[in-house]
Design a protein around this motif. Structure first.
Motif, PDB file in Angstrom:
ATOM      1  N   ASP A  82       3.080  13.309  -1.644  1.00  0.00           N
ATOM      2  CA  ASP A  82       3.201  13.279  -0.188  1.00  0.00           C
ATOM      3  C   ASP A  82       1.971  13.888   0.488  1.00  0.00           C
ATOM      4  OD1 ASP A  82       3.678  15.826  -0.860  1.00  0.00           O
ATOM      5  OD2 ASP A  82       5.486  16.081   0.347  1.00  0.00           O
ATOM      6  N   ALA A  83       0.879  13.947  -0.276  1.00  0.00           N
ATOM      7  CA  ALA A  83      -0.347  14.482   0.324  1.00  0.00           C
ATOM      8  C   ALA A  83      -0.808  13.565   1.459  1.00  0.00           C
ATOM      9  CB  ALA A  83      -1.442  14.585  -0.734  1.00  0.00           C
ATOM     10  N   THR A  84      -1.156  14.167   2.555  1.00  0.00           N
ATOM     11  CA  THR A  84      -1.593  13.396   3.718  1.00  0.00           C
ATOM     12  C   THR A  84      -2.772  12.492   3.389  1.00  0.00           C
ATOM     13  OG1 THR A  84      -0.881  15.200   5.119  1.00  0.00           O
ATOM     14  CG2 THR A  84      -2.358  13.591   6.109  1.00  0.00           C
ATOM     15  N   GLU A  85      -3.687  13.027   2.597  1.00  0.00           N
ATOM     16  CA  GLU A  85      -4.895  12.272   2.268  1.00  0.00           C
ATOM     17  C   GLU A  85      -4.539  10.965   1.558  1.00  0.00           C
ATOM     18  OE1 GLU A  85      -8.650  13.239  -0.450  1.00  0.00           O
ATOM     19  OE2 GLU A  85      -7.918  14.940   0.732  1.00  0.00           O
ATOM     20  N   GLU A  86      -3.561  11.080   0.637  1.00  0.00           N
ATOM     21  CA  GLU A  86      -3.097   9.921  -0.102  1.00  0.00           C
ATOM     22  C   GLU A  86      -2.502   8.880   0.842  1.00  0.00           C
ATOM     23  OE1 GLU A  86      -3.151   8.153  -3.634  1.00  0.00           O
ATOM     24  OE2 GLU A  86      -3.646  10.258  -3.339  1.00  0.00           O
ATOM     25  N   LYS A  87      -1.735   9.363   1.817  1.00  0.00           N
ATOM     26  CA  LYS A  87      -1.125   8.442   2.770  1.00  0.00           C
ATOM     27  C   LYS A  87      -2.190   7.719   3.581  1.00  0.00           C
ATOM     28  CE  LYS A  87       3.159  10.919   3.356  1.00  0.00           C
ATOM     29  NZ  LYS A  87       4.081  11.610   4.222  1.00  0.00           N
ATOM     30  N   VAL A  88      -3.129   8.488   4.075  1.00  0.00           N
ATOM     31  CA  VAL A  88      -4.198   7.902   4.887  1.00  0.00           C
ATOM     32  C   VAL A  88      -4.925   6.844   4.080  1.00  0.00           C
ATOM     33  CG1 VAL A  88      -6.422   8.375   5.984  1.00  0.00           C
ATOM     34  CG2 VAL A  88      -4.495   9.931   6.354  1.00  0.00           C
ATOM     35  N   HIS A  89      -5.232   7.188   2.826  1.00  0.00           N
ATOM     36  CA  HIS A  89      -5.955   6.275   1.954  1.00  0.00           C
ATOM     37  C   HIS A  89      -5.190   4.957   1.804  1.00  0.00           C
ATOM     38  CE1 HIS A  89      -8.667   5.044  -1.149  1.00  0.00           C
ATOM     39  NE2 HIS A  89      -7.659   4.834  -1.971  1.00  0.00           N
ATOM     40  N   ASN A  90      -3.873   5.076   1.621  1.00  0.00           N
ATOM     41  CA  ASN A  90      -3.086   3.852   1.424  1.00  0.00           C
ATOM     42  C   ASN A  90      -2.865   3.074   2.709  1.00  0.00           C
ATOM     43  OD1 ASN A  90      -2.158   3.441  -1.487  1.00  0.00           O
ATOM     44  ND2 ASN A  90      -2.018   5.636  -1.161  1.00  0.00           N
ATOM     45  N   PHE A  91      -2.784   3.770   3.807  1.00  0.00           N
ATOM     46  CA  PHE A  91      -2.704   3.047   5.081  1.00  0.00           C
ATOM     47  C   PHE A  91      -4.005   2.283   5.304  1.00  0.00           C
ATOM     48  CE2 PHE A  91       0.939   5.741   6.491  1.00  0.00           C
ATOM     49  CZ  PHE A  91       1.772   4.689   6.816  1.00  0.00           C
ATOM     50  N   GLU A  92      -5.108   2.934   4.966  1.00  0.00           N
ATOM     51  CA  GLU A  92      -6.396   2.246   5.122  1.00  0.00           C
ATOM     52  C   GLU A  92      -6.483   1.044   4.201  1.00  0.00           C
ATOM     53  OE1 GLU A  92      -9.192   5.891   6.724  1.00  0.00           O
ATOM     54  OE2 GLU A  92      -9.529   5.113   4.711  1.00  0.00           O
ATOM     55  N   ALA A  93      -5.853   1.169   3.026  1.00  0.00           N
ATOM     56  CA  ALA A  93      -5.865   0.047   2.084  1.00  0.00           C
ATOM     57  C   ALA A  93      -4.903  -1.057   2.518  1.00  0.00           C
ATOM     58  CB  ALA A  93      -5.512   0.531   0.679  1.00  0.00           C
ATOM     59  N   GLY A  94      -4.076  -0.798   3.544  1.00  0.00           N
ATOM     60  CA  GLY A  94      -3.258  -1.880   4.083  1.00  0.00           C
ATOM     61  C   GLY A  94      -1.762  -1.713   3.956  1.00  0.00           C
ATOM     62  N   ALA A  95      -1.285  -0.482   3.674  1.00  0.00           N
ATOM     63  CA  ALA A  95       0.165  -0.261   3.664  1.00  0.00           C
ATOM     64  C   ALA A  95       0.675  -0.254   5.104  1.00  0.00           C
ATOM     65  CB  ALA A  95       0.498   1.056   2.979  1.00  0.00           C
ATOM     66  N   ASP A  96       1.933  -0.684   5.281  1.00  0.00           N
ATOM     67  CA  ASP A  96       2.504  -0.669   6.625  1.00  0.00           C
ATOM     68  C   ASP A  96       3.431   0.505   6.842  1.00  0.00           C
ATOM     69  OD1 ASP A  96       1.557  -3.253   7.807  1.00  0.00           O
ATOM     70  OD2 ASP A  96       2.392  -3.926   5.916  1.00  0.00           O
ATOM     71  N   ASP A  97       4.006   0.968   5.752  1.00  0.00           N
ATOM     72  CA  ASP A  97       4.899   2.113   5.875  1.00  0.00           C
ATOM     73  C   ASP A  97       4.927   2.837   4.545  1.00  0.00           C
ATOM     74  OD1 ASP A  97       6.588   3.916   7.012  1.00  0.00           O
ATOM     75  OD2 ASP A  97       8.263   2.533   7.292  1.00  0.00           O
ATOM     76  N   TYR A  98       5.537   3.986   4.539  1.00  0.00           N
ATOM     77  CA  TYR A  98       5.424   4.917   3.463  1.00  0.00           C
ATOM     78  C   TYR A  98       6.736   5.623   3.297  1.00  0.00           C
ATOM     79  CZ  TYR A  98       1.945   7.378   0.706  1.00  0.00           C
ATOM     80  OH  TYR A  98       1.158   7.817  -0.298  1.00  0.00           O
ATOM     81  N   LEU A  99       7.175   5.818   2.048  1.00  0.00           N
ATOM     82  CA  LEU A  99       8.391   6.589   1.822  1.00  0.00           C
ATOM     83  C   LEU A  99       8.145   7.483   0.617  1.00  0.00           C
ATOM     84  CD1 LEU A  99      11.131   6.765   3.175  1.00  0.00           C
ATOM     85  CD2 LEU A  99      11.949   4.995   1.630  1.00  0.00           C
ATOM     86  N   THR A 100       8.400   8.770   0.781  1.00  0.00           N
ATOM     87  CA  THR A 100       8.148   9.720  -0.291  1.00  0.00           C
ATOM     88  C   THR A 100       9.420   9.913  -1.113  1.00  0.00           C
ATOM     89  OG1 THR A 100       6.563  10.848   1.129  1.00  0.00           O
ATOM     90  CG2 THR A 100       7.315  12.042  -0.784  1.00  0.00           C
ATOM     91  N   LYS A 101       9.251   9.859  -2.435  1.00  0.00           N
ATOM     92  CA  LYS A 101      10.386  10.089  -3.327  1.00  0.00           C
ATOM     93  C   LYS A 101      10.677  11.581  -3.418  1.00  0.00           C
ATOM     94  CE  LYS A 101       9.382   6.302  -6.507  1.00  0.00           C
ATOM     95  NZ  LYS A 101       8.852   6.062  -7.868  1.00  0.00           N
ATOM     96  N   PRO A 102      11.889  11.998  -3.596  1.00  0.00           N
ATOM     97  CA  PRO A 102      13.083  11.157  -3.596  1.00  0.00           C
ATOM     98  C   PRO A 102      13.471  10.800  -2.172  1.00  0.00           C
ATOM     99  CG  PRO A 102      13.692  13.452  -3.900  1.00  0.00           C
ATOM    100  CD  PRO A 102      12.195  13.418  -3.795  1.00  0.00           C
ATOM    101  N   PHE A 103      13.977   9.570  -2.001  1.00  0.00           N
ATOM    102  CA  PHE A 103      14.336   9.146  -0.640  1.00  0.00           C
ATOM    103  C   PHE A 103      15.806   8.767  -0.617  1.00  0.00           C
ATOM    104  CE2 PHE A 103      12.405   5.690  -3.035  1.00  0.00           C
ATOM    105  CZ  PHE A 103      13.431   4.781  -3.061  1.00  0.00           C
ATOM    106  N   ALA A 104      16.380   8.813   0.547  1.00  0.00           N
ATOM    107  CA  ALA A 104      17.759   8.360   0.710  1.00  0.00           C
ATOM    108  C   ALA A 104      17.724   6.848   0.838  1.00  0.00           C
ATOM    109  CB  ALA A 104      18.372   8.980   1.963  1.00  0.00           C
TER     110      ALA A 104
END
Ligand code: CA
Length: 226
Positions: A82-104
């Motif tokens: 759930d590192a912010t940097e990782e999220k940013v990187h993946n959004f830049e790569a073209g993800a539309d949304d993000y869910l961190t495990k474990p999730f409901a």
């Protein structure tokens, strides 16, 4: 609706696939990067759910490959990180949304439905006006291929102008979009920032893009005058 789920943890993928099928989605499951790529390449999915830590090659790599081929399919990324940097990187790569495990599961389903409701995404993040390029994702600005460094407010102002090429925007409209409701300064703040922008975006170039309409406001010429 046909969904692709790329997830190597069998327990998770079984659970998610079963629950999605119960919602009447058709679900294909891939267990690693190459298999996910094979399916993504072969079929036209309405949504792809992608785990990041995958055998073969990573979910991020898979995401990039899919995006090179298909800009439109919504992609939801699942990850234990759930590192912010990782999220940013993946959004830049073209993800539309993000869910961190474990999730409901209820949250996953809600996000899946929200993405499907939006439908295929028109994804170009770059606004182009004449030879000016404003990338809304990376917030990078280029003119005639040359990088231009702007402060956050200068950027916000230019982005607003570039999103409305050819239109004249009043100082009040600009303040409402670029500053916020707590802003109680003078409207000449806009003039000050337009001056800063001109120095960076227009002055070094022969063709001027920023237009002043006296008594009205400012705009960006989409057909620059010679
Ligand atoms: Ca995994």
């Amino acid at each position: 609706m046909r969904l692709l789920l790329v997830e190597d943890e069998k327990k998770v993928s079984d659970l998610v696939a079963r629950a999605l099928r119960a919602e009447r989605y058709a679900v294909d499951v891939a267990e690693d990067g190459p298999q996910g790529w094979g399916l993504a390449e072969s079929y036209s999915y309405d949504l792809i759910i992608l785990d990041l830590m995958l055998p073969g090659f990573s979910g991020t790599e898979l995401l990039k490959r899919i995006r090179r081929k298909n800009q439109e399919v919504p992609i939801l990324v699942l990850t234990a990180r759930d590192a912010t940097e990782e999220k940013v990187h993946n959004f830049e790569a073209g993800a539309d949304d993000y869910l961190t495990k474990p999730f409901a599961f209820a949250e996953l389903l809600m996000r899946v439905k929200a993405l499907l409701r939006r439908g295929p995404v028109a994804r170009s993040s770059v606004l182009r006006v004449a030879d000016l390029e404003v990338d809304r994702l990376t917030q990078q600005v280029r003119r005639a291929g040359r990088r231009i460094d702007l402060t956050p407010k200068e950027y916000a102002l230019l982005e607003y102008l570039a999103a409305n090429p050819g239109r004249v925007l009043s100082r009040t409209m600009i303040i409402e979009h670029v500053w916020d409701q707590s802003f109680e300064g003078l409207t000449n703040i806009v003039d000050v920032y337009v001056r800063h922008l001109r120095a960076k975006v227009d002055d070094p170039f022969p063709v001027k893009l920023i237009r002043t309409v006296r008594g009205v406001g400012y705009g960006l010429n989409d057909e620059p005058a010679p």
